[in-house]
Design a protein around this motif. Structure first.
Motif, PDB file in Angstrom:
ATOM      1  N   GLU A  11      55.340  98.482  38.444  1.00 40.24           N
ATOM      2  CA  GLU A  11      56.671  98.871  38.875  1.00 40.24           C
ATOM      3  C   GLU A  11      57.076 100.354  38.210  1.00 40.24           C
ATOM      4  N   PRO A  12      57.484 101.388  38.777  1.00 42.99           N
ATOM      5  CA  PRO A  12      57.542 102.658  38.263  1.00 42.99           C
ATOM      6  C   PRO A  12      58.349 102.886  37.311  1.00 42.99           C
ATOM      7  N   LEU A  13      59.739 102.198  37.535  1.00 43.01           N
ATOM      8  CA  LEU A  13      60.745 102.209  36.504  1.00 43.01           C
ATOM      9  C   LEU A  13      60.185 101.567  35.009  1.00 43.01           C
ATOM     10  N   ALA A  14      59.681 100.400  35.484  1.00 44.13           N
ATOM     11  CA  ALA A  14      59.295  99.591  34.138  1.00 44.13           C
ATOM     12  C   ALA A  14      58.189 100.570  33.327  1.00 44.13           C
ATOM     13  N   LEU A  15      57.500 101.168  33.976  1.00 45.46           N
ATOM     14  CA  LEU A  15      56.319 101.913  33.499  1.00 45.46           C
ATOM     15  C   LEU A  15      56.863 103.177  32.908  1.00 45.46           C
ATOM     16  N   GLY A  16      57.903 103.671  33.413  1.00 42.75           N
ATOM     17  CA  GLY A  16      58.445 104.923  33.002  1.00 42.75           C
ATOM     18  C   GLY A  16      59.309 104.426  31.612  1.00 42.75           C
ATOM     19  N   LEU A  17      59.868 103.244  31.531  1.00 41.18           N
ATOM     20  CA  LEU A  17      60.819 102.985  30.242  1.00 41.18           C
ATOM     21  C   LEU A  17      59.726 102.695  29.214  1.00 41.18           C
ATOM     22  N   VAL A  18      58.437 101.876  29.627  1.00 41.08           N
ATOM     23  CA  VAL A  18      57.721 101.772  28.346  1.00 41.08           C
ATOM     24  C   VAL A  18      57.052 103.298  27.793  1.00 41.08           C
ATOM     25  N   CYS A  19      56.593 104.057  28.841  1.00 43.55           N
ATOM     26  CA  CYS A  19      56.014 105.439  28.349  1.00 43.55           C
ATOM     27  C   CYS A  19      57.182 106.089  27.638  1.00 43.55           C
ATOM     28  N   ALA A  20      58.429 106.091  27.887  1.00 40.37           N
ATOM     29  CA  ALA A  20      59.589 106.934  27.129  1.00 40.37           C
ATOM     30  C   ALA A  20      59.574 106.152  25.880  1.00 40.37           C
ATOM     31  N   PHE A  21      59.658 104.868  25.652  1.00 37.64           N
ATOM     32  CA  PHE A  21      59.484 104.173  24.161  1.00 37.64           C
ATOM     33  C   PHE A  21      58.480 104.604  23.482  1.00 37.64           C
ATOM     34  N   ILE A  22      57.216 104.708  24.316  1.00 32.63           N
ATOM     35  CA  ILE A  22      56.104 104.943  23.313  1.00 32.63           C
ATOM     36  C   ILE A  22      56.205 106.556  22.812  1.00 32.63           C
ATOM     37  N   ALA A  31      48.241 107.759  25.228  1.00 35.98           N
ATOM     38  CA  ALA A  31      46.977 108.173  25.944  1.00 35.98           C
ATOM     39  C   ALA A  31      46.999 108.095  27.719  1.00 35.98           C
ATOM     40  N   GLY A  32      47.691 107.556  28.049  1.00 35.98           N
ATOM     41  CA  GLY A  32      47.542 107.303  29.647  1.00 35.98           C
ATOM     42  C   GLY A  32      48.716 106.427  30.148  1.00 35.98           C
ATOM     43  N   ARG A  33      48.947 106.459  31.389  1.00 34.98           N
ATOM     44  CA  ARG A  33      49.805 105.485  32.084  1.00 34.98           C
ATOM     45  C   ARG A  33      48.988 105.013  33.374  1.00 34.98           C
ATOM     46  N   TYR A  34      49.396 103.713  34.093  1.00 42.54           N
ATOM     47  CA  TYR A  34      48.588 103.264  34.974  1.00 42.54           C
ATOM     48  C   TYR A  34      49.284 102.374  35.590  1.00 42.54           C
ATOM     49  N   SER A  35      49.329 102.548  37.085  1.00 45.70           N
ATOM     50  CA  SER A  35      50.257 101.833  37.974  1.00 45.70           C
ATOM     51  C   SER A  35      49.451 100.175  38.233  1.00 45.70           C
ATOM     52  N   SER A  36      48.142 100.333  37.844  1.00 42.75           N
ATOM     53  CA  SER A  36      47.294  99.185  38.352  1.00 42.75           C
ATOM     54  C   SER A  36      46.452  98.700  37.021  1.00 42.75           C
ATOM     55  N   ALA A  37      46.090  97.657  36.784  1.00 42.29           N
ATOM     56  CA  ALA A  37      45.309  97.071  35.904  1.00 42.29           C
ATOM     57  C   ALA A  37      43.741  97.693  36.412  1.00 42.29           C
ATOM     58  N   VAL A  38      43.419  97.814  37.625  1.00 43.23           N
ATOM     59  CA  VAL A  38      42.076  98.340  38.011  1.00 43.23           C
ATOM     60  C   VAL A  38      41.939  99.776  37.486  1.00 43.23           C
ATOM     61  N   TYR A 103      54.601  89.718  22.951  1.00 46.29           N
ATOM     62  CA  TYR A 103      54.779  89.339  24.287  1.00 46.29           C
ATOM     63  C   TYR A 103      56.218  89.728  24.367  1.00 46.29           C
ATOM     64  N   LEU A 104      56.623  90.882  25.294  1.00 40.54           N
ATOM     65  CA  LEU A 104      57.806  91.379  25.056  1.00 40.54           C
ATOM     66  C   LEU A 104      58.401  90.793  26.597  1.00 40.54           C
ATOM     67  N   LEU A 105      59.596  90.242  26.744  1.00 37.78           N
ATOM     68  CA  LEU A 105      60.178  89.547  27.962  1.00 37.78           C
ATOM     69  C   LEU A 105      61.193  90.659  28.311  1.00 37.78           C
ATOM     70  N   LYS A 106      60.876  90.897  29.712  1.00 38.33           N
ATOM     71  CA  LYS A 106      61.744  92.047  30.417  1.00 38.33           C
ATOM     72  C   LYS A 106      63.176  91.364  30.705  1.00 38.33           C
ATOM     73  N   PRO A 107      64.273  91.992  30.638  1.00 38.87           N
ATOM     74  CA  PRO A 107      64.324  93.414  30.268  1.00 38.87           C
ATOM     75  C   PRO A 107      64.430  93.490  28.677  1.00 38.87           C
ATOM     76  N   PHE A 108      63.775  94.312  28.046  1.00 43.84           N
ATOM     77  CA  PHE A 108      63.711  94.457  26.619  1.00 43.84           C
ATOM     78  C   PHE A 108      64.363  95.922  26.170  1.00 43.84           C
ATOM     79  N   ASN A 109      65.015  95.953  25.065  1.00 43.12           N
ATOM     80  CA  ASN A 109      65.500  97.304  24.479  1.00 43.12           C
ATOM     81  C   ASN A 109      64.568  97.949  23.712  1.00 43.12           C
ATOM     82  N   TYR A 110      64.811  99.143  23.094  1.00 45.18           N
ATOM     83  CA  TYR A 110      64.079  99.822  22.332  1.00 45.18           C
ATOM     84  C   TYR A 110      63.866  99.005  21.052  1.00 45.18           C
ATOM     85  N   GLU A 111      64.962  98.416  20.482  1.00 50.83           N
ATOM     86  CA  GLU A 111      64.579  97.545  19.042  1.00 50.83           C
ATOM     87  C   GLU A 111      63.673  96.749  19.366  1.00 50.83           C
TER      88      GLU A 111
END
Length: 253
Positions: A11-22, A31-38, A103-111
């Motif tokens: 999910e692009p939005l979820a991926l972007g949020l995690v990357c922003a938090f990192i 070190a990288g962002r991926y839209s699939s496990a493969v 184990y982070l359950l969506k939606p999760f905040n920065y805290e």
């Protein structure tokens, strides 16, 4: 200490949020962002990382499947820890089985994100100490150190649990859930068997009433012919344990 990590989510939005938090976290390096496990697996074959923030529900290859592939291949698993990010809480036990750090359950905040990331940092700091044994030991243990409490291995730490705080314990194959008075809605999940735990608990305070349950005797609020009530929980008493439990109940009469 700086931890290298990747984010994996279809999910692009979820991926972007995690990357922003990192990128917002000083001790993490993206070190990288991926839209699939493969794609992530291909990247990890070239460059292992410390932490993977990994979605579970993805097409082609799920996060759990990726975790199992990494475990079987031994590629990067010695120093790589997984933090799952998912909207489905039913995968929590599966995440524990593949040695997930959190184990982070969506939606999760920065805290909430920072709490999980800090757990990863604490883990790596701990294993780098020369006087510390690895906390991710293959054989989980329960250590009883006194007459009124025990230690349970929960995730990557030993948690002290007072006998007086235990309400009841539920067995789940190779795991147990320990329900406590101090936090009844958040049981402790520990990698051990109910039989092992039964042998550690004092018989004057605890009794097994079912193949899947041990109860704290002083926490019983009510009893019926086939069950006991502890708080709002109704716990079955199986035929195998009725005689012993009946002897205990006879003391009430």
């Amino acid at each position: 200490m700086t931890l290298s990590c990747i984010a994996v989510d279809d999910e692009p939005l979820a991926l972007g949020l995690v990357c922003a938090f990192i990128e917002k976290t000083p001790f993490l390096q993206l070190a990288g962002r991926y839209s699939s496990a493969v794609e992530a697996l291909q990247g990890l074959m070239k460059t292992p990382v410390d932490v993977i923030f990994l979605d579970i529900q993805m097409p082609d290859l799920t996060g759990l499947e990726l975790a199992r592939v990494l475990e079987r291949s031994n590629r990067g698993t010695q120093n790589t820890r997984i933090i799952f990010t998912t909207a489905f809480d039913q995968f929590a036990l599966d995440g524990f089985r593949v040695d997930a750090l959190d184990y982070l359950l969506k939606p999760f905040n920065y805290e909430e994100f920072l709490r999980a990331a800090s757990k990863a940092r604490n883990y790596f700091e701990l294993i780098q100490r020369p006087d510390t044994l690895p906390v991710a030991a293959p054989t989980p243990v329960i250590v009883e150190v006194a007459d009124d409490y025990l230690f349970l291995k929960v995730e990557y730490q030993l948690v002290r649990v007072a006998y007086s705080d235990i309400l009841y314990i539920e067995g789940l194959k190779d795991y147990v859930k320990v329900y406590r008075q101090s936090d009844p809605n958040k049981p402790l999940l520990s990698l051990t068997s109910l039989k092992t735990l039964e042998e550690k608990l004092p018989t004057r305070q605890f009794m097994r009433v079912h193949r899947s349950f041990i109860v704290a005797l002083d926490r019983i609020n009510a009893v019926t012919r086939n069950s006991v009530q502890i708080g709002s929980a109704m716990i079955p008493v199986s035929d195998q344990y009725k005689d012993v439990f009946g002897q205990f109940i006879s003391r009430w009469l």
